[in-house]
Design a protein around this motif. Sequence first.
Motif, PDB file in Angstrom:
ATOM      1  N   ILE A   1       0.456   2.346  -5.839  1.00 32.24           N
ATOM      2  CA  ILE A   1       1.013   2.711  -7.145  1.00 32.24           C
ATOM      3  C   ILE A   1       2.329   3.479  -6.978  1.00 32.24           C
ATOM      4  N   THR A   2       2.408   4.311  -5.948  1.00 32.17           N
ATOM      5  CA  THR A   2       3.653   5.026  -5.657  1.00 32.17           C
ATOM      6  C   THR A   2       4.801   4.038  -5.488  1.00 32.17           C
ATOM      7  N   ASN A   3       4.563   2.971  -4.742  1.00 28.64           N
ATOM      8  CA  ASN A   3       5.604   1.963  -4.503  1.00 28.64           C
ATOM      9  C   ASN A   3       5.802   1.045  -5.697  1.00 28.64           C
ATOM     10  N   ALA A   4       4.758   0.807  -6.488  1.00 29.63           N
ATOM     11  CA  ALA A   4       4.868  -0.071  -7.660  1.00 29.63           C
ATOM     12  C   ALA A   4       5.818   0.525  -8.697  1.00 29.63           C
ATOM     13  N   ILE A   5       5.702   1.837  -8.936  1.00 33.40           N
ATOM     14  CA  ILE A   5       6.620   2.498  -9.870  1.00 33.40           C
ATOM     15  C   ILE A   5       8.043   2.455  -9.305  1.00 33.40           C
ATOM     16  N   ASN A   6       8.157   2.611  -8.010  1.00 34.57           N
ATOM     17  CA  ASN A   6       9.466   2.571  -7.361  1.00 34.57           C
ATOM     18  C   ASN A   6      10.124   1.195  -7.518  1.00 34.57           C
ATOM     19  N   LEU A   7       9.318   0.134  -7.473  1.00 38.22           N
ATOM     20  CA  LEU A   7       9.854  -1.228  -7.575  1.00 38.22           C
ATOM     21  C   LEU A   7      10.435  -1.541  -8.952  1.00 38.22           C
TER      22      LEU A   7
ATOM     23  N   LEU B   1      -1.561   0.553 -15.927  1.00 38.88           N
ATOM     24  CA  LEU B   1      -0.400   0.351 -15.052  1.00 38.88           C
ATOM     25  C   LEU B   1      -0.085  -1.131 -14.891  1.00 38.88           C
ATOM     26  N   GLY B   2      -0.383  -1.900 -15.925  1.00 37.72           N
ATOM     27  CA  GLY B   2      -0.220  -3.354 -15.872  1.00 37.72           C
ATOM     28  C   GLY B   2       1.186  -3.815 -15.554  1.00 37.72           C
ATOM     29  N   VAL B   3       2.209  -3.125 -16.081  1.00 40.72           N
ATOM     30  CA  VAL B   3       3.601  -3.541 -15.830  1.00 40.72           C
ATOM     31  C   VAL B   3       3.979  -3.409 -14.359  1.00 40.72           C
ATOM     32  N   PRO B   4       3.884  -2.202 -13.747  1.00 39.20           N
ATOM     33  CA  PRO B   4       4.261  -2.111 -12.334  1.00 39.20           C
ATOM     34  C   PRO B   4       3.354  -2.901 -11.398  1.00 39.20           C
ATOM     35  N   ILE B   5       2.041  -2.954 -11.698  1.00 42.15           N
ATOM     36  CA  ILE B   5       1.117  -3.677 -10.817  1.00 42.15           C
ATOM     37  C   ILE B   5       1.377  -5.181 -10.863  1.00 42.15           C
ATOM     38  N   SER B   6       1.531  -5.729 -12.065  1.00 37.68           N
ATOM     39  CA  SER B   6       1.762  -7.175 -12.177  1.00 37.68           C
ATOM     40  C   SER B   6       3.122  -7.562 -11.602  1.00 37.68           C
ATOM     41  N   ASP B   7       4.139  -6.708 -11.808  1.00 41.40           N
ATOM     42  CA  ASP B   7       5.459  -6.993 -11.249  1.00 41.40           C
ATOM     43  C   ASP B   7       5.409  -7.007  -9.722  1.00 41.40           C
ATOM     44  N   THR B   8       4.672  -6.050  -9.146  1.00 44.86           N
ATOM     45  CA  THR B   8       4.508  -5.995  -7.693  1.00 44.86           C
ATOM     46  C   THR B   8       3.716  -7.207  -7.191  1.00 44.86           C
TER      47      THR B   8
ATOM     48  N   ILE C   1     -10.503  -9.221 -20.305  1.00 45.91           N
ATOM     49  CA  ILE C   1      -9.798  -9.335 -19.024  1.00 45.91           C
ATOM     50  C   ILE C   1      -9.336 -10.771 -18.791  1.00 45.91           C
ATOM     51  N   ALA C   2     -10.224 -11.733 -19.082  1.00 49.19           N
ATOM     52  CA  ALA C   2      -9.880 -13.148 -18.892  1.00 49.19           C
ATOM     53  C   ALA C   2      -8.674 -13.538 -19.747  1.00 49.19           C
ATOM     54  N   VAL C   3      -8.701 -13.129 -21.019  1.00 52.19           N
ATOM     55  CA  VAL C   3      -7.586 -13.433 -21.930  1.00 52.19           C
ATOM     56  C   VAL C   3      -6.307 -12.758 -21.443  1.00 52.19           C
ATOM     57  N   LEU C   4      -6.419 -11.496 -21.005  1.00 52.10           N
ATOM     58  CA  LEU C   4      -5.252 -10.742 -20.540  1.00 52.10           C
ATOM     59  C   LEU C   4      -4.622 -11.404 -19.313  1.00 52.10           C
ATOM     60  N   LEU C   5      -5.449 -11.833 -18.365  1.00 53.88           N
ATOM     61  CA  LEU C   5      -4.943 -12.485 -17.152  1.00 53.88           C
ATOM     62  C   LEU C   5      -4.224 -13.798 -17.477  1.00 53.88           C
ATOM     63  N   ILE C   6      -4.772 -14.555 -18.423  1.00 52.16           N
ATOM     64  CA  ILE C   6      -4.141 -15.816 -18.837  1.00 52.16           C
ATOM     65  C   ILE C   6      -2.786 -15.540 -19.497  1.00 52.16           C
ATOM     66  N   LEU C   7      -2.746 -14.537 -20.368  1.00 52.90           N
ATOM     67  CA  LEU C   7      -1.488 -14.175 -21.042  1.00 52.90           C
ATOM     68  C   LEU C   7      -0.429 -13.717 -20.037  1.00 52.90           C
ATOM     69  N   ILE C   8      -0.860 -12.923 -19.047  1.00 51.92           N
ATOM     70  CA  ILE C   8       0.079 -12.449 -18.023  1.00 51.92           C
ATOM     71  C   ILE C   8       0.652 -13.621 -17.244  1.00 51.92           C
ATOM     72  N   GLU C   9      -0.204 -14.557 -16.859  1.00 53.41           N
ATOM     73  CA  GLU C   9       0.242 -15.719 -16.081  1.00 53.41           C
ATOM     74  C   GLU C   9       1.195 -16.598 -16.897  1.00 53.41           C
TER      75      GLU C   9
ATOM     76  N   ILE D   1       9.018 -16.824 -17.988  1.00 53.03           N
ATOM     77  CA  ILE D   1      10.274 -16.156 -17.643  1.00 53.03           C
ATOM     78  C   ILE D   1      10.690 -16.428 -16.196  1.00 53.03           C
ATOM     79  N   GLY D   2       9.861 -17.158 -15.442  1.00 60.71           N
ATOM     80  CA  GLY D   2      10.208 -17.517 -14.069  1.00 60.71           C
ATOM     81  C   GLY D   2      10.047 -16.381 -13.077  1.00 60.71           C
ATOM     82  N   LEU D   3       8.968 -15.609 -13.224  1.00 63.30           N
ATOM     83  CA  LEU D   3       8.767 -14.434 -12.374  1.00 63.30           C
ATOM     84  C   LEU D   3       8.497 -14.800 -10.914  1.00 63.30           C
ATOM     85  N   VAL D   4       7.877 -15.944 -10.686  1.00 58.77           N
ATOM     86  CA  VAL D   4       7.656 -16.427  -9.310  1.00 58.77           C
ATOM     87  C   VAL D   4       8.776 -17.372  -8.899  1.00 58.77           C
ATOM     88  N   GLY D   5       9.212 -18.202  -9.827  1.00 59.73           N
ATOM     89  CA  GLY D   5      10.287 -19.154  -9.577  1.00 59.73           C
ATOM     90  C   GLY D   5      10.422 -20.080 -10.770  1.00 59.73           C
ATOM     91  N   LYS D   6      11.586 -20.667 -10.923  1.00 63.05           N
ATOM     92  CA  LYS D   6      11.843 -21.527 -12.082  1.00 63.05           C
ATOM     93  C   LYS D   6      10.885 -22.703 -12.159  1.00 63.05           C
TER      94      LYS D   6
END
Length: 352
Positions: free
Chosen positions: A143-149, A241-248, A314-322, A328-333
């Motif tokens: 989490i220390t590094n996730a906020i940093n990212l 902490l969904g934003v920093p964790i998912s971004d990481t 949780i299932a709905v949240l994970l699907i929405l995140i993916e 937006i192309g977070l992994v690649g276009k």
Amino acid sequence: MIYLTMLVCFITSILITPLVKKLAFKIGATDKPNQRKVHEKIMPRLGGLAIYISFVIGFLIWGPNDLHAMPILIGGTIIIITGILDDMMELSAKVKFGGQLLAALVVVFYGGIQLEFITLPFGGQLNFGFLDIPITIIWIVGITNAINLIDGLDGLAAGVSSIALITISAMAMFMGDVFVAALGAILLASTLGFLIYNFHPAKIFMGDTGAMFLGFMISVLSLLGFKGVTVISLIIPVIILGVPISDTFFAIIRRIVHKQPISAPDKSHLHHCLLKLGFTHRQTVLIIYAIAAFFALVAVIFSQAKIWGAFFLIAVLLILIEIFAEKIGLVGKNHKPLLKFMRGLIYVKEER
């Protein structure tokens, strides 16, 4: 008493930040523009020191009588020293990790903060045994590094951290945990005072000094705040902490997919992707604030849900995140497995 302390922290942070800005230029703790940065001029980046000083003043005024208090303060101080040195001379990843590890070891062994077991939803419990210390350390360092990212735009890390602190403190207060609620509130007030100077257009960056300190404190507070550990309560801080964790998480996936070192820097984080879509600097930050607030709301709803309702959420949240990550192309276009699968289902349905 705590509200007065928060006010003192807020005002102190406002007053100290300009002094820290001058100090940053004097000792060379500055951030120079390059191809990975979005700013175009040399910026001071020691702002986290203002947050820390304000927090310590509030901590001393409040004077918590809790066995976890001093280990947390010592661990936070180790993080601050590591961050200051990094902001001045850009430490190697190994040295930074060493500082983070030492801080985590202090709160684990001196403070006794460990994730020893979780209660399973349908009865019984899962004991981590000899893995309790490694799991706790991985959480704190992670989490220390996730906020940093996510500290890539003006006011981004400070704002997202503030939303997380509001949620953790409010839920801790609801559960009767005065120590976590008060400590989170003091840190929140200190961060908000700094955010006045850090929001776009920023006059000062928090640097690794601030991002690592906030990440460390949030990781420890979330462990303490939800230590009545069930599977459900263990997931709550993850959602907050969904934003920093998912971004990481997507950064790691992105580098694996593109066969790059996991530690390799790039310009494909959440804020980079939103900027590429045409949003302005300020709009991008506000969108991510909204996403962080959404995660916070989901965490509150999740905490009140029954077992099957929690699993469904949780299932709905994970699907929405993916879906959002693919849009937006977070992994690649071209990396859009779920969207391609959904389009395939629609195509088969239309063919019938």
